[in-house]
Design an enzyme around this catalytic site. Structure first.
Site, PDB file in Angstrom:
ATOM      1  N   GLY A 184       0.766  -1.239   0.000  1.00 53.23           N
ATOM      2  CA  GLY A 184       0.000   0.000   0.000  1.00 53.23           C
ATOM      3  C   GLY A 184       0.795   1.287   0.000  1.00 53.23           C
ATOM      4  O   GLY A 184       0.241   2.347  -0.278  1.00 53.23           O
ATOM      5  N   ASP A 185       2.091   1.217   0.300  1.00 51.47           N
ATOM      6  CA  ASP A 185       2.893   2.446   0.332  1.00 51.47           C
ATOM      7  C   ASP A 185       4.320   2.126  -0.105  1.00 51.47           C
ATOM      8  O   ASP A 185       5.286   2.533   0.534  1.00 51.47           O
ATOM      9  CB  ASP A 185       2.876   3.048   1.736  1.00 51.47           C
ATOM     10  N   LEU A 186       4.457   1.403  -1.199  1.00 54.75           N
ATOM     11  CA  LEU A 186       5.776   1.042  -1.702  1.00 54.75           C
ATOM     12  C   LEU A 186       6.413   2.247  -2.382  1.00 54.75           C
ATOM     13  O   LEU A 186       5.855   2.815  -3.315  1.00 54.75           O
ATOM     14  CB  LEU A 186       5.659  -0.122  -2.695  1.00 54.75           C
ATOM     15  N   ASN A 242      10.866   3.321   1.645  1.00 53.49           N
ATOM     16  CA  ASN A 242      10.425   2.132   2.353  1.00 53.49           C
ATOM     17  C   ASN A 242      11.167   0.881   1.899  1.00 53.49           C
ATOM     18  O   ASN A 242      10.697  -0.235   2.090  1.00 53.49           O
ATOM     19  CB  ASN A 242       8.916   1.935   2.182  1.00 53.49           C
TER      20      ASN A 242
END
Length: 233
Positions: A54-56, A60
Site C-alpha cells: 500500500g505504500d511502496l 520504504n
C-alpha cells in the site's frame, strides 16, 4: 542497513549545499530491482495472506551492506492505529486513519501515505479505499522508472509540472532517443543498454492505466530472472 533513498544514494538528486553520492552501476540497480520484486512477490502470493503493502516507495526499501534490498513499513501504520487509536496530528498531510479503518480487516496495508508517497500511488487508489495488489505493481513500476531514468518524480513535478510516469510517456510519444530517457550516469554501461530497455518495458507494463493490464509481481520477478539469464548465457 541504510535507507534506500532514490533522491540521494541512487540517483544523485541532492540539492546544492547537500551531500553528494556516487550513482550506482546498472548491475547494482538491477540487483535492487530484482530483490524488491522478489519481496513483493512473496508478500502478494506466498505469505499467509495475500497482502498488499500500500505504500511502496524508495524510502520504504532498506539496503544491506551488499546492496540487498529489504522492504519496510509494511503494516506499521495499521499497528500504530491499533496501539494509539489515531495518527499523530502533525501528519496532517497524510490519509486519515478513519479511511484506513474502513478497509476490509484482512487487507493489510499501510494507510499513512505521505505527499511524497503519492508520486508512487496508483491512479485508482484515489477513487477507492479497497487496497489492491495492482497498486503495489504500479508503485514498483514508478520505482523502476526512477532507477532507469535517474529522475525524481518530485523534482519533475516541481520543475516540469508532470510526474515521472507522464514524462516517460511523453518521451515515448515524441519518439525521443533512448539516451534522452536513460540515466546519463549509466552511459558507462552502454553495452547493457538492451537490458535497460527491456526493464523499461517491464516498468511501462507495471504503470499501465488499466490495473487489470498490469502484470503480477510474480510475473515481473520471472521476467527479470529470464532477462538476467539470457544476458549471462
Amino acid at each position: 542497513m541504510i535507507t534506500f533513498q532514490m533522491a540521494a544514494s541512487l540517483q544523485q538528486f541532492s540539492k546544492p549545499g547537500t551531500m553528494t553520492f556516487t550513482p550506482l552501476t546498472w548491475n547494482a540497480r538491477l540487483k535492487i530491482m530484482k530483490g524488491v520484486a522478489n519481496g513483493m512477490s512473496f508478500l502478494h502470493e506466498f505469505s499467509p495472506k495475500k497482502y498488499v503493502h500500500g505504500d511502496l516507495r524508495p524510502n520504504n526499501v532498506l539496503l544491506g551492506k551488499d546492496m540487498e534490498p529489504y522492504i519496510s513499513d509494511f503494516g506499521l501504520g495499521r499497528l500504530a492505529n491499533i496501539a494509539g487509536g489515531a495518527a499523530p496530528s502533525s501528519q496532517s498531510d497524510r490519509i486519515g486513519v478513519e479511511k484506513a479503518q474502513s478497509l476490509q480487516p484482512d487487507s493489510s496495508m499501510s494507510p499513512l501515505v505521505s505527499k511524497e508517497g503519492s508520486c508512487y500511488q496508483a491512479p485508482e487508489a484515489l477513487k477507492t479505499l479497497k487496497p489492491s495488489q495492482k497498486w503495489d505493481v504500479y508503485s514498483y513500476g514508478v520505482i523502476l522508472l526512477e532507477m532507469i531514468t535517474g529522475r525524481s518524480p518530485i523534482a519533475l513535478l516541481e520543475t516540469m509540472q508532470m510526474d515521472l510516469v507522464q514524462w516517460v510517456q511523453f518521451c515515448i510519444e515524441e519518439k525521443k532517443p533512448s539516451a534522452d530517457v536513460l540515466d546519463p550516469f549509466l552511459a558507462g554501461d552502454s553495452e547493457q543498454e538492451g537490458e535497460m530497455i527491456a526493464v523499461l518495458k517491464v516498468a511501462l507494463a507495471c504503470i499501465h492505466a488499466n490495473p487489470e493490464r498490469r502484470p503480477t509481481m510474480r510475473n515481473v520477478t520471472e521476467t527479470l530472472e529470464r532477462l538476467s539469464a539470457s544476458v549471462s548465457s
